[in-house]
Design a protein around this motif. Structure first.
Motif, PDB file in Angstrom:
ATOM      1  N   LYS A 174     -15.200  22.555 -17.785  1.00 21.36           N
ATOM      2  CA  LYS A 174     -15.375  21.158 -17.360  1.00 21.36           C
ATOM      3  C   LYS A 174     -14.123  20.634 -16.654  1.00 21.36           C
ATOM      4  O   LYS A 174     -14.215  19.875 -15.679  1.00 21.36           O
ATOM      5  CB  LYS A 174     -15.714  20.286 -18.572  1.00 21.36           C
ATOM      6  N   THR A 175     -12.954  21.041 -17.129  1.00 20.09           N
ATOM      7  CA  THR A 175     -11.714  20.594 -16.497  1.00 20.09           C
ATOM      8  C   THR A 175     -11.592  21.150 -15.090  1.00 20.09           C
ATOM      9  O   THR A 175     -11.213  20.437 -14.147  1.00 20.09           O
ATOM     10  CB  THR A 175     -10.505  21.022 -17.344  1.00 20.09           C
ATOM     11  N   LEU A 176     -11.895  22.444 -14.912  1.00 20.61           N
ATOM     12  CA  LEU A 176     -11.838  23.036 -13.575  1.00 20.61           C
ATOM     13  C   LEU A 176     -12.834  22.375 -12.638  1.00 20.61           C
ATOM     14  O   LEU A 176     -12.504  22.042 -11.487  1.00 20.61           O
ATOM     15  CB  LEU A 176     -12.097  24.543 -13.659  1.00 20.61           C
ATOM     16  N   LEU A 177     -14.058  22.178 -13.095  1.00 18.39           N
ATOM     17  CA  LEU A 177     -15.061  21.517 -12.254  1.00 18.39           C
ATOM     18  C   LEU A 177     -14.612  20.117 -11.849  1.00 18.39           C
ATOM     19  O   LEU A 177     -14.772  19.708 -10.691  1.00 18.39           O
ATOM     20  CB  LEU A 177     -16.399  21.440 -12.999  1.00 18.39           C
ATOM     21  N   ARG A 178     -14.053  19.387 -12.786  1.00 19.41           N
ATOM     22  CA  ARG A 178     -13.577  18.032 -12.510  1.00 19.41           C
ATOM     23  C   ARG A 178     -12.471  18.059 -11.454  1.00 19.41           C
ATOM     24  O   ARG A 178     -12.402  17.184 -10.593  1.00 19.41           O
ATOM     25  CB  ARG A 178     -13.076  17.420 -13.809  1.00 19.41           C
ATOM     26  N   ALA A 179     -11.624  19.082 -11.508  1.00 21.03           N
ATOM     27  CA  ALA A 179     -10.516  19.190 -10.560  1.00 21.03           C
ATOM     28  C   ALA A 179     -10.996  19.538  -9.152  1.00 21.03           C
ATOM     29  O   ALA A 179     -10.585  18.909  -8.166  1.00 21.03           O
ATOM     30  CB  ALA A 179      -9.513  20.234 -11.054  1.00 21.03           C
ATOM     31  N   HIS A 183      -9.604  18.215 -22.817  1.00 22.51           N
ATOM     32  CA  HIS A 183     -10.120  16.846 -22.818  1.00 22.51           C
ATOM     33  C   HIS A 183     -11.520  16.795 -22.217  1.00 22.51           C
ATOM     34  O   HIS A 183     -11.857  17.581 -21.332  1.00 22.51           O
ATOM     35  CB  HIS A 183      -9.212  15.918 -22.014  1.00 22.51           C
ATOM     36  N   LEU A 184     -12.315  15.857 -22.689  1.00 22.56           N
ATOM     37  CA  LEU A 184     -13.646  15.613 -22.142  1.00 22.56           C
ATOM     38  C   LEU A 184     -13.633  14.279 -21.410  1.00 22.56           C
ATOM     39  O   LEU A 184     -13.150  13.271 -21.942  1.00 22.56           O
ATOM     40  CB  LEU A 184     -14.683  15.573 -23.269  1.00 22.56           C
ATOM     41  N   ILE A 185     -14.127  14.266 -20.171  1.00 24.75           N
ATOM     42  CA  ILE A 185     -14.255  13.038 -19.382  1.00 24.75           C
ATOM     43  C   ILE A 185     -15.695  12.965 -18.904  1.00 24.75           C
ATOM     44  O   ILE A 185     -16.160  13.829 -18.155  1.00 24.75           O
ATOM     45  CB  ILE A 185     -13.267  13.031 -18.204  1.00 24.75           C
ATOM     46  N   GLY A 187     -14.748   7.434 -20.004  1.00 22.13           N
ATOM     47  CA  GLY A 187     -15.473   8.224 -20.996  1.00 22.13           C
ATOM     48  C   GLY A 187     -14.632   9.359 -21.522  1.00 22.13           C
ATOM     49  O   GLY A 187     -15.107  10.484 -21.679  1.00 22.13           O
ATOM     50  N   TRP A 188     -13.361   9.049 -21.831  1.00 20.77           N
ATOM     51  CA  TRP A 188     -12.382  10.073 -22.215  1.00 20.77           C
ATOM     52  C   TRP A 188     -12.400  10.324 -23.719  1.00 20.77           C
ATOM     53  O   TRP A 188     -12.522   9.405 -24.526  1.00 20.77           O
ATOM     54  CB  TRP A 188     -10.994   9.608 -21.796  1.00 20.77           C
ATOM     55  N   SER A 189     -12.262  11.590 -24.085  1.00 21.00           N
ATOM     56  CA  SER A 189     -12.059  11.972 -25.483  1.00 21.00           C
ATOM     57  C   SER A 189     -11.242  13.251 -25.500  1.00 21.00           C
ATOM     58  O   SER A 189     -11.451  14.132 -24.660  1.00 21.00           O
ATOM     59  CB  SER A 189     -13.386  12.205 -26.206  1.00 21.00           C
ATOM     60  N   ASP A 190     -10.316  13.351 -26.437  1.00 19.14           N
ATOM     61  CA  ASP A 190      -9.562  14.598 -26.544  1.00 19.14           C
ATOM     62  C   ASP A 190     -10.245  15.587 -27.478  1.00 19.14           C
ATOM     63  O   ASP A 190      -9.718  16.672 -27.732  1.00 19.14           O
ATOM     64  CB  ASP A 190      -8.123  14.338 -27.000  1.00 19.14           C
ATOM     65  N   ILE A 191     -11.459  15.248 -27.956  1.00 23.64           N
ATOM     66  CA  ILE A 191     -12.201  16.127 -28.883  1.00 23.64           C
ATOM     67  C   ILE A 191     -11.216  16.680 -29.918  1.00 23.64           C
ATOM     68  O   ILE A 191     -11.094  17.885 -30.136  1.00 23.64           O
ATOM     69  CB  ILE A 191     -12.929  17.268 -28.143  1.00 23.64           C
ATOM     70  N   GLY A 192     -10.508  15.757 -30.562  1.00 22.09           N
ATOM     71  CA  GLY A 192      -9.414  16.143 -31.421  1.00 22.09           C
ATOM     72  C   GLY A 192      -9.801  16.519 -32.828  1.00 22.09           C
ATOM     73  O   GLY A 192      -8.939  16.925 -33.612  1.00 22.09           O
TER      74      GLY A 192
END
Length: 476
Positions: free
Chosen positions: A39-44, A119-121, A274-279
Protein backbone atom coordinates in the motif's frame (compact mmCIF):
# COMPACT_ATOMS: atom_id res chain seq x y z
CA UNK A 1 11.08 16.02 -8.95
CA UNK A 2 9.65 14.25 -5.91
CA UNK A 3 11.52 11.24 -4.53
CA UNK A 4 9.53 9.04 -2.13
CA UNK A 5 11.74 7.36 0.48
CA UNK A 6 10.08 4.31 2.03
CA UNK A 7 11.45 3.34 5.44
CA UNK A 8 10.80 -0.38 5.98
CA UNK A 9 11.84 -1.84 9.30
CA UNK A 10 10.89 -2.27 12.94
CA UNK A 11 9.62 -5.42 14.57
CA UNK A 12 6.03 -4.26 15.21
CA UNK A 13 6.19 -5.91 18.62
CA UNK A 14 2.61 -4.94 19.55
CA UNK A 15 1.39 -7.07 16.62
CA UNK A 16 3.18 -10.22 17.80
CA UNK A 17 2.79 -13.13 17.03
CA UNK A 18 1.91 -12.23 13.43
CA UNK A 19 4.74 -9.70 13.28
CA UNK A 20 8.28 -10.95 13.91
CA UNK A 21 11.64 -9.22 13.69
CA UNK A 22 12.50 -10.99 10.42
CA UNK A 23 8.95 -10.72 9.06
CA UNK A 24 7.77 -7.37 10.49
CA UNK A 25 4.57 -5.37 10.39
CA UNK A 26 4.94 -3.93 6.84
CA UNK A 27 4.74 -7.49 5.46
CA UNK A 28 1.51 -8.45 7.27
CA UNK A 29 -1.49 -8.84 4.96
CA UNK A 30 -4.49 -6.71 5.92
CA UNK A 31 -8.05 -8.04 5.64
CA UNK A 32 -8.19 -6.86 2.00
CA UNK A 33 -5.19 -9.06 1.13
CA UNK A 34 -2.64 -6.30 0.58
CA UNK A 35 0.17 -5.67 3.04
CA UNK A 36 1.15 -2.26 4.36
CA UNK A 37 4.37 -2.19 2.30
CA UNK A 38 2.43 -2.75 -0.94
CA UNK A 39 0.00 0.00 0.00
CA UNK A 40 2.86 2.39 0.75
CA UNK A 41 4.52 1.75 -2.62
CA UNK A 42 1.23 2.17 -4.48
CA UNK A 43 0.55 5.42 -2.62
CA UNK A 44 4.01 6.69 -3.58
CA UNK A 45 3.96 5.84 -7.30
CA UNK A 46 0.47 7.32 -7.75
CA UNK A 47 1.77 10.78 -6.81
CA UNK A 48 2.31 13.14 -9.72
CA UNK A 49 5.80 13.19 -11.17
CA UNK A 50 7.23 10.23 -9.26
CA UNK A 51 9.74 8.26 -11.36
CA UNK A 52 12.09 6.99 -8.69
CA UNK A 53 11.29 5.34 -5.33
CA UNK A 54 14.04 4.71 -2.78
CA UNK A 55 13.51 2.07 -0.08
CA UNK A 56 15.67 1.91 3.03
CA UNK A 57 15.47 -1.48 4.72
CA UNK A 58 17.49 -4.16 6.51
CA UNK A 59 19.55 -6.32 4.17
CA UNK A 60 17.84 -9.46 5.51
CA UNK A 61 14.45 -8.06 4.44
CA UNK A 62 15.58 -7.07 0.94
CA UNK A 63 14.51 -10.16 -0.98
CA UNK A 64 11.10 -10.32 0.71
CA UNK A 65 10.66 -6.62 -0.06
CA UNK A 66 11.52 -7.26 -3.71
CA UNK A 67 9.03 -10.14 -3.88
CA UNK A 68 6.29 -7.95 -2.43
CA UNK A 69 7.08 -5.10 -4.82
CA UNK A 70 6.86 -7.46 -7.79
CA UNK A 71 3.18 -7.95 -6.99
CA UNK A 72 2.56 -4.20 -7.41
CA UNK A 73 1.67 -2.89 -10.86
CA UNK A 74 3.88 0.12 -11.47
CA UNK A 75 4.70 2.27 -14.51
CA UNK A 76 7.54 0.92 -16.63
CA UNK A 77 9.53 4.14 -16.24
CA UNK A 78 9.37 4.07 -12.43
CA UNK A 79 12.66 2.86 -10.90
CA UNK A 80 12.92 1.06 -7.57
CA UNK A 81 16.17 1.70 -5.70
CA UNK A 82 17.42 0.43 -2.33
CA UNK A 83 19.67 1.29 0.58
CA UNK A 84 20.33 -1.84 2.64
CA UNK A 85 21.27 -1.50 6.29
CA UNK A 86 23.28 -4.30 7.95
CA UNK A 87 21.32 -3.65 11.18
CA UNK A 88 18.93 -1.02 12.50
CA UNK A 89 20.21 2.39 13.60
CA UNK A 90 16.85 4.18 13.93
CA UNK A 91 15.30 6.81 11.67
CA UNK A 92 17.99 9.50 11.86
CA UNK A 93 20.54 7.21 10.23
CA UNK A 94 18.07 5.88 7.66
CA UNK A 95 16.88 9.33 6.58
CA UNK A 96 20.38 10.83 6.55
CA UNK A 97 21.58 7.94 4.35
CA UNK A 98 18.72 8.53 1.92
CA UNK A 99 19.30 12.30 1.87
CA UNK A 100 23.02 11.99 1.12
CA UNK A 101 22.33 9.36 -1.53
CA UNK A 102 19.74 11.54 -3.27
CA UNK A 103 21.93 14.63 -2.91
CA UNK A 104 24.78 12.89 -4.70
CA UNK A 105 22.52 11.54 -7.46
CA UNK A 106 20.06 14.39 -8.01
CA UNK A 107 21.39 17.51 -6.31
CA UNK A 108 20.43 19.53 -3.21
CA UNK A 109 16.99 20.57 -4.47
CA UNK A 110 15.71 16.99 -4.77
CA UNK A 111 12.58 16.79 -2.62
CA UNK A 112 12.31 13.75 -0.35
CA UNK A 113 8.97 12.40 0.83
CA UNK A 114 9.71 10.09 3.77
CA UNK A 115 7.04 7.40 4.20
CA UNK A 116 7.14 4.74 6.93
CA UNK A 117 6.10 1.43 5.38
CA UNK A 118 3.88 0.42 8.30
CA UNK A 119 1.21 3.12 8.05
CA UNK A 120 -2.27 2.90 6.56
CA UNK A 121 -3.74 5.92 4.72
CA UNK A 122 -7.29 5.47 3.51
CA UNK A 123 -7.91 8.84 1.80
CA UNK A 124 -5.30 8.98 -0.96
CA UNK A 125 -6.81 12.10 -2.50
CA UNK A 126 -6.34 14.04 0.74
CA UNK A 127 -2.86 12.55 1.09
CA UNK A 128 -1.89 13.72 -2.42
CA UNK A 129 -3.11 17.25 -1.62
CA UNK A 130 -1.22 17.30 1.68
CA UNK A 131 1.90 16.16 -0.17
CA UNK A 132 1.48 18.99 -2.70
CA UNK A 133 1.29 21.52 0.15
CA UNK A 134 4.30 19.94 1.83
CA UNK A 135 6.37 20.17 -1.36
CA UNK A 136 5.64 23.89 -1.62
CA UNK A 137 6.88 24.38 1.93
CA UNK A 138 9.92 22.21 1.25
CA UNK A 139 10.84 24.43 -1.69
CA UNK A 140 11.13 27.29 0.84
CA UNK A 141 13.81 25.29 2.67
CA UNK A 142 11.55 24.11 5.49
CA UNK A 143 11.54 20.65 7.07
CA UNK A 144 7.91 19.58 6.80
CA UNK A 145 5.97 17.14 8.96
CA UNK A 146 2.48 15.77 8.37
CA UNK A 147 0.34 16.57 11.40
CA UNK A 148 -2.73 14.36 11.75
CA UNK A 149 -5.76 16.15 13.16
CA UNK A 150 -6.61 14.15 16.32
CA UNK A 151 -9.99 12.46 16.55
CA UNK A 152 -9.62 11.45 20.22
CA UNK A 153 -7.26 11.73 23.17
CA UNK A 154 -4.65 9.21 22.07
CA UNK A 155 -1.81 8.40 24.48
CA UNK A 156 0.11 6.14 22.08
CA UNK A 157 1.30 8.94 19.75
CA UNK A 158 3.65 11.88 20.05
CA UNK A 159 2.15 15.30 19.31
CA UNK A 160 3.16 18.40 17.35
CA UNK A 161 2.23 21.82 18.73
CA UNK A 162 1.73 24.33 15.91
CA UNK A 163 2.62 28.00 16.38
CA UNK A 164 -0.60 29.67 15.19
CA UNK A 165 1.05 33.11 15.27
CA UNK A 166 3.42 32.06 12.46
CA UNK A 167 1.11 30.66 9.81
CA UNK A 168 2.48 30.12 6.34
CA UNK A 169 0.51 29.97 3.12
CA UNK A 170 0.61 26.19 2.89
CA UNK A 171 0.94 25.06 6.52
CA UNK A 172 1.91 25.99 10.07
CA UNK A 173 5.27 26.54 11.72
CA UNK A 174 6.03 24.09 14.51
CA UNK A 175 6.44 25.37 18.07
CA UNK A 176 7.49 22.07 19.68
CA UNK A 177 7.28 18.30 19.62
CA UNK A 178 5.70 16.56 22.62
CA UNK A 179 6.33 12.99 23.82
CA UNK A 180 3.45 10.55 24.30
CA UNK A 181 1.21 12.20 26.96
CA UNK A 182 -1.01 10.79 29.70
CA UNK A 183 -4.75 10.74 29.07
CA UNK A 184 -5.56 14.04 30.79
CA UNK A 185 -2.82 15.86 28.87
CA UNK A 186 -3.96 14.29 25.58
CA UNK A 187 -7.49 15.55 26.26
CA UNK A 188 -6.15 19.07 26.79
CA UNK A 189 -4.23 18.86 23.50
CA UNK A 190 -7.37 17.87 21.61
CA UNK A 191 -9.31 20.74 23.19
CA UNK A 192 -6.60 23.29 22.35
CA UNK A 193 -6.99 22.83 18.59
CA UNK A 194 -3.36 23.46 17.61
CA UNK A 195 -1.96 20.03 18.52
CA UNK A 196 -1.59 17.26 15.94
CA UNK A 197 -0.51 13.63 16.03
CA UNK A 198 3.05 13.20 14.82
CA UNK A 199 2.67 10.84 11.85
CA UNK A 200 6.39 10.24 11.29
CA UNK A 201 6.07 11.31 7.64
CA UNK A 202 8.30 14.12 6.37
CA UNK A 203 9.04 16.20 3.29
CA UNK A 204 12.13 18.32 2.65
CA UNK A 205 14.84 19.11 0.15
CA UNK A 206 17.84 16.82 0.50
CA UNK A 207 20.14 19.83 0.76
CA UNK A 208 18.01 21.50 3.44
CA UNK A 209 18.00 18.36 5.57
CA UNK A 210 21.77 17.93 5.25
CA UNK A 211 22.33 21.58 6.17
CA UNK A 212 20.16 21.32 9.29
CA UNK A 213 21.76 18.03 10.34
CA UNK A 214 25.19 19.56 9.94
CA UNK A 215 24.10 22.29 12.36
CA UNK A 216 22.19 20.16 14.90
CA UNK A 217 23.34 16.53 14.50
CA UNK A 218 26.84 16.64 12.97
CA UNK A 219 27.99 13.42 14.67
CA UNK A 220 25.24 11.45 12.91
CA UNK A 221 25.79 13.09 9.54
CA UNK A 222 29.57 12.64 9.67
CA UNK A 223 29.25 8.95 10.54
CA UNK A 224 26.71 8.38 7.75
CA UNK A 225 28.95 10.17 5.22
CA UNK A 226 31.84 7.89 6.16
CA UNK A 227 29.54 4.89 5.77
CA UNK A 228 28.36 5.93 2.29
CA UNK A 229 31.94 6.54 1.16
CA UNK A 230 32.79 2.98 2.23
CA UNK A 231 29.69 1.49 0.54
CA UNK A 232 30.02 0.98 -3.23
CA UNK A 233 26.76 0.91 -5.15
CA UNK A 234 25.75 -2.03 -7.35
CA UNK A 235 23.52 -2.44 -10.42
CA UNK A 236 24.12 1.12 -11.69
CA UNK A 237 23.58 2.65 -8.22
CA UNK A 238 20.18 0.98 -7.77
CA UNK A 239 21.41 -1.01 -4.78
CA UNK A 240 23.57 0.48 -2.03
CA UNK A 241 24.60 -2.00 0.67
CA UNK A 242 25.90 -0.02 3.67
CA UNK A 243 29.29 -0.96 5.08
CA UNK A 244 28.69 -2.66 8.43
CA UNK A 245 31.93 -1.58 10.12
CA UNK A 246 31.30 2.12 9.42
CA UNK A 247 27.56 1.97 10.01
CA UNK A 248 28.08 0.51 13.48
CA UNK A 249 29.57 3.86 14.53
CA UNK A 250 26.41 5.83 13.59
CA UNK A 251 24.51 6.96 16.73
CA UNK A 252 21.23 5.09 17.24
CA UNK A 253 18.53 7.77 17.58
CA UNK A 254 15.34 9.01 15.95
CA UNK A 255 15.12 11.87 13.47
CA UNK A 256 12.68 13.63 15.82
CA UNK A 257 15.14 13.70 18.71
CA UNK A 258 18.26 14.27 16.60
CA UNK A 259 16.91 17.09 14.45
CA UNK A 260 13.21 17.95 14.38
CA UNK A 261 13.03 18.94 18.06
CA UNK A 262 16.12 21.16 17.64
CA UNK A 263 15.64 22.83 14.28
CA UNK A 264 13.91 26.20 13.93
CA UNK A 265 12.95 25.52 10.32
CA UNK A 266 10.17 22.97 10.90
CA UNK A 267 6.63 23.31 9.57
CA UNK A 268 3.62 21.03 9.59
CA UNK A 269 0.79 20.40 7.16
CA UNK A 270 -2.36 19.63 9.17
CA UNK A 271 -4.30 16.89 7.40
CA UNK A 272 -7.16 14.44 7.69
CA UNK A 273 -6.13 11.51 5.49
CA UNK A 274 -7.59 8.44 7.20
CA UNK A 275 -4.21 7.74 8.81
CA UNK A 276 -3.42 4.91 11.21
CA UNK A 277 -0.10 3.43 12.22
CA UNK A 278 -1.83 0.05 12.84
CA UNK A 279 0.11 0.06 16.07
CA UNK A 280 -1.77 -2.70 17.88
CA UNK A 281 -4.31 -5.48 17.42
CA UNK A 282 -7.00 -3.00 18.50
CA UNK A 283 -6.22 -0.91 15.41
CA UNK A 284 -6.12 -4.00 13.20
CA UNK A 285 -9.52 -5.20 14.40
CA UNK A 286 -11.11 -1.90 13.30
CA UNK A 287 -10.39 -2.94 9.69
CA UNK A 288 -12.70 -5.98 10.01
CA UNK A 289 -16.47 -5.63 9.84
CA UNK A 290 -18.30 -6.67 13.02
CA UNK A 291 -20.99 -9.36 13.00
CA UNK A 292 -24.33 -9.16 14.86
CA UNK A 293 -22.58 -9.97 18.17
CA UNK A 294 -19.85 -7.38 17.71
CA UNK A 295 -17.25 -10.02 16.89
CA UNK A 296 -14.66 -9.24 14.22
CA UNK A 297 -13.48 -12.57 12.84
CA UNK A 298 -10.92 -13.50 10.19
CA UNK A 299 -10.07 -17.02 9.08
CA UNK A 300 -11.95 -20.19 9.95
CA UNK A 301 -13.79 -19.12 13.11
CA UNK A 302 -17.05 -20.05 14.88
CA UNK A 303 -18.55 -18.54 18.03
CA UNK A 304 -21.37 -19.21 20.50
CA UNK A 305 -22.51 -16.72 23.15
CA UNK A 306 -19.35 -14.68 22.47
CA UNK A 307 -19.39 -10.90 22.09
CA UNK A 308 -17.10 -8.08 20.97
CA UNK A 309 -14.08 -10.29 20.30
CA UNK A 310 -11.43 -10.10 17.59
CA UNK A 311 -10.00 -13.32 16.11
CA UNK A 312 -7.18 -13.65 13.57
CA UNK A 313 -6.86 -17.34 12.69
CA UNK A 314 -5.80 -17.88 9.06
CA UNK A 315 -4.44 -21.42 9.42
CA UNK A 316 -6.82 -23.48 11.55
CA UNK A 317 -10.27 -23.48 13.13
CA UNK A 318 -10.75 -21.30 16.21
CA UNK A 319 -13.90 -21.53 18.34
CA UNK A 320 -15.15 -19.03 20.95
CA UNK A 321 -17.69 -19.93 23.66
CA UNK A 322 -18.99 -17.60 26.35
CA UNK A 323 -16.20 -15.00 26.20
CA UNK A 324 -16.14 -11.30 25.40
CA UNK A 325 -13.73 -8.43 24.70
CA UNK A 326 -10.86 -10.76 23.81
CA UNK A 327 -8.18 -10.55 21.13
CA UNK A 328 -7.16 -14.00 19.83
CA UNK A 329 -4.33 -14.30 17.30
CA UNK A 330 -3.38 -17.80 16.19
CA UNK A 331 -0.29 -18.63 14.11
CA UNK A 332 1.28 -22.05 13.38
CA UNK A 333 3.81 -21.71 16.20
CA UNK A 334 2.30 -19.22 18.69
CA UNK A 335 -1.07 -18.26 20.16
CA UNK A 336 -1.93 -14.88 21.69
CA UNK A 337 -4.95 -14.32 23.95
CA UNK A 338 -5.39 -10.92 25.59
CA UNK A 339 -8.15 -8.65 26.80
CA UNK A 340 -8.76 -5.71 24.47
CA UNK A 341 -7.83 -3.28 27.24
CA UNK A 342 -4.31 -4.75 27.31
CA UNK A 343 -3.62 -4.75 23.55
CA UNK A 344 -0.71 -2.30 23.97
CA UNK A 345 0.96 -4.65 26.45
CA UNK A 346 1.62 -7.36 23.85
CA UNK A 347 4.99 -5.68 23.27
CA UNK A 348 6.08 -6.91 26.71
CA UNK A 349 5.62 -10.53 25.60
CA UNK A 350 7.73 -9.86 22.49
CA UNK A 351 10.36 -8.25 24.70
CA UNK A 352 10.45 -11.23 27.05
CA UNK A 353 10.89 -13.62 24.11
CA UNK A 354 13.70 -11.50 22.69
CA UNK A 355 15.47 -11.37 26.04
CA UNK A 356 15.26 -15.14 26.45
CA UNK A 357 16.43 -15.79 22.88
CA UNK A 358 13.21 -17.55 21.87
CA UNK A 359 12.89 -18.01 18.09
CA UNK A 360 9.24 -16.93 18.12
CA UNK A 361 10.43 -13.33 18.45
CA UNK A 362 12.59 -13.57 15.32
CA UNK A 363 10.89 -15.79 12.77
CA UNK A 364 7.74 -17.68 11.83
CA UNK A 365 7.65 -21.38 11.13
CA UNK A 366 7.82 -20.34 7.46
CA UNK A 367 11.07 -18.47 6.80
CA UNK A 368 11.70 -16.34 3.69
CA UNK A 369 14.97 -16.64 1.80
CA UNK A 370 16.11 -14.93 -1.44
CA UNK A 371 15.48 -18.18 -3.32
CA UNK A 372 12.03 -18.94 -1.80
CA UNK A 373 10.82 -20.24 1.56
CA UNK A 374 11.17 -23.13 3.95
CA UNK A 375 8.63 -24.29 6.54
CA UNK A 376 9.52 -26.43 9.53
CA UNK A 377 6.88 -29.17 9.52
CA UNK A 378 8.11 -31.17 12.50
CA UNK A 379 11.24 -31.52 14.61
CA UNK A 380 12.48 -33.60 17.49
CA UNK A 381 15.67 -35.05 18.93
CA UNK A 382 18.15 -35.57 16.07
CA UNK A 383 15.66 -34.88 13.24
CA UNK A 384 13.88 -32.02 11.48
CA UNK A 385 11.46 -32.08 8.53
CA UNK A 386 11.10 -29.07 6.23
CA UNK A 387 8.95 -28.15 3.24
CA UNK A 388 11.15 -26.19 0.82
CA UNK A 389 9.87 -24.03 -2.05
CA UNK A 390 12.39 -22.74 -4.61
CA UNK A 391 11.31 -20.04 -7.08
CA UNK A 392 11.82 -20.61 -10.84
CA UNK A 393 15.39 -19.80 -11.83
CA UNK A 394 16.54 -19.57 -8.20
CA UNK A 395 19.13 -21.66 -6.41
CA UNK A 396 20.46 -22.20 -2.92
CA UNK A 397 24.15 -21.61 -2.21
CA UNK A 398 26.80 -24.24 -2.82
CA UNK A 399 27.17 -25.34 0.79
CA UNK A 400 28.16 -27.98 3.31
CA UNK A 401 27.04 -29.00 6.82
CA UNK A 402 29.36 -30.46 9.47
CA UNK A 403 26.78 -32.05 11.76
CA UNK A 404 23.79 -33.15 9.70
CA UNK A 405 22.86 -35.21 6.67
CA UNK A 406 19.87 -34.41 4.44
CA UNK A 407 17.43 -36.42 2.38
CA UNK A 408 15.60 -34.52 -0.39
CA UNK A 409 12.33 -35.81 -1.91
CA UNK A 410 10.84 -33.82 -4.82
CA UNK A 411 7.09 -33.21 -4.50
CA UNK A 412 6.53 -31.09 -7.62
CA UNK A 413 8.64 -29.33 -10.21
CA UNK A 414 12.16 -30.20 -11.32
CA UNK A 415 15.29 -30.05 -9.15
CA UNK A 416 18.86 -29.65 -10.39
CA UNK A 417 21.06 -31.03 -7.60
CA UNK A 418 24.80 -30.98 -7.01
CA UNK A 419 25.64 -33.75 -4.52
CA UNK A 420 29.35 -34.10 -3.98
CA UNK A 421 30.88 -34.88 -7.40
CA UNK A 422 27.50 -35.75 -8.97
CA UNK A 423 24.99 -33.53 -10.78
CA UNK A 424 21.43 -34.89 -10.83
CA UNK A 425 18.10 -33.88 -12.35
CA UNK A 426 15.23 -35.01 -10.10
CA UNK A 427 11.54 -35.09 -10.97
CA UNK A 428 8.48 -35.68 -8.76
CA UNK A 429 8.78 -38.67 -6.39
CA UNK A 430 12.54 -38.88 -6.91
CA UNK A 431 15.08 -38.28 -4.13
CA UNK A 432 18.73 -38.02 -3.15
CA UNK A 433 20.69 -38.46 0.09
CA UNK A 434 23.39 -35.94 1.09
CA UNK A 435 25.81 -37.12 3.79
CA UNK A 436 27.29 -34.67 6.29
CA UNK A 437 30.43 -33.03 4.88
CA UNK A 438 29.32 -33.23 1.23
CA UNK A 439 29.19 -30.05 -0.82
CA UNK A 440 25.72 -29.69 -2.31
CA UNK A 441 23.41 -27.26 -4.08
CA UNK A 442 19.72 -27.16 -5.00
CA UNK A 443 18.42 -25.21 -8.00
CA UNK A 444 15.13 -24.86 -9.86
CA UNK A 445 15.70 -24.83 -13.64
CA UNK A 446 11.95 -24.97 -14.36
CA UNK A 447 9.21 -22.38 -14.85
CA UNK A 448 7.07 -23.38 -11.84
CA UNK A 449 7.89 -23.54 -8.16
CA UNK A 450 10.01 -26.47 -7.04
CA UNK A 451 8.54 -28.07 -3.90
CA UNK A 452 10.40 -30.70 -1.94
CA UNK A 453 10.55 -32.29 1.49
CA UNK A 454 13.85 -32.20 3.34
CA UNK A 455 14.54 -34.63 6.18
CA UNK A 456 17.51 -33.63 8.33
CA UNK A 457 19.22 -35.94 10.82
CA UNK A 458 22.26 -35.45 13.00
CA UNK A 459 23.70 -34.32 16.32
CA UNK A 460 23.11 -30.60 15.66
CA UNK A 461 20.41 -29.15 13.38
CA UNK A 462 20.84 -25.39 13.89
CA UNK A 463 20.63 -23.04 10.90
CA UNK A 464 24.15 -21.78 11.64
CA UNK A 465 25.68 -25.16 10.71
CA UNK A 466 26.37 -24.04 7.17
CA UNK A 467 29.51 -23.29 5.17
CA UNK A 468 28.80 -21.40 1.92
CA UNK A 469 31.29 -21.75 -0.95
CA UNK A 470 29.37 -19.87 -3.64
CA UNK A 471 26.14 -17.88 -3.60
CA UNK A 472 24.38 -15.81 -6.28
CA UNK A 473 22.87 -13.57 -3.57
CA UNK A 474 26.20 -12.46 -2.11
CA UNK A 475 25.99 -14.45 1.14
CA UNK A 476 29.11 -16.59 0.68
Amino acid sequence: MLYPVIICGGAGSRLWPASREKHPKPFLPLPDGQCLLQKTLLRAIRLQGVKDVLTVTNQELFFTTEDIYQEVKKPKDCELNYILEPFGRNTAAAIASAALHLLRRHGPEAIMLVLPADHLIQDEGAFAEATRQACLLAQEGLLVTFGIKPTHAETGFGYIEADTSRNTEHGLRVKRFVEKPDHATAQSYCAAGNFYWNSGMFCFQAGALISEMRAHAPEILDAVEVTLDASPARDNEKLLRLDATSFKKVPDTSIDYALMERSHRVATVPCTIGWSDIGSWSAMCELVEADQDGNRLTGDTVSHSAFNNFVHSPDRLTALVGVQDLIVVDTPDALLITHKEHAQDVKHIAGMLKQSGHEAYLTHRTVHRPWGTYTTVEEGERFKIKRIVVKPGASLSLQMHHHRSEHWIVVSGVALVINGDSELMLNSNESTFIPAGHQHRLANPGVIDLVLIEVQSGDYLGEDDIVRFDDKYGRA
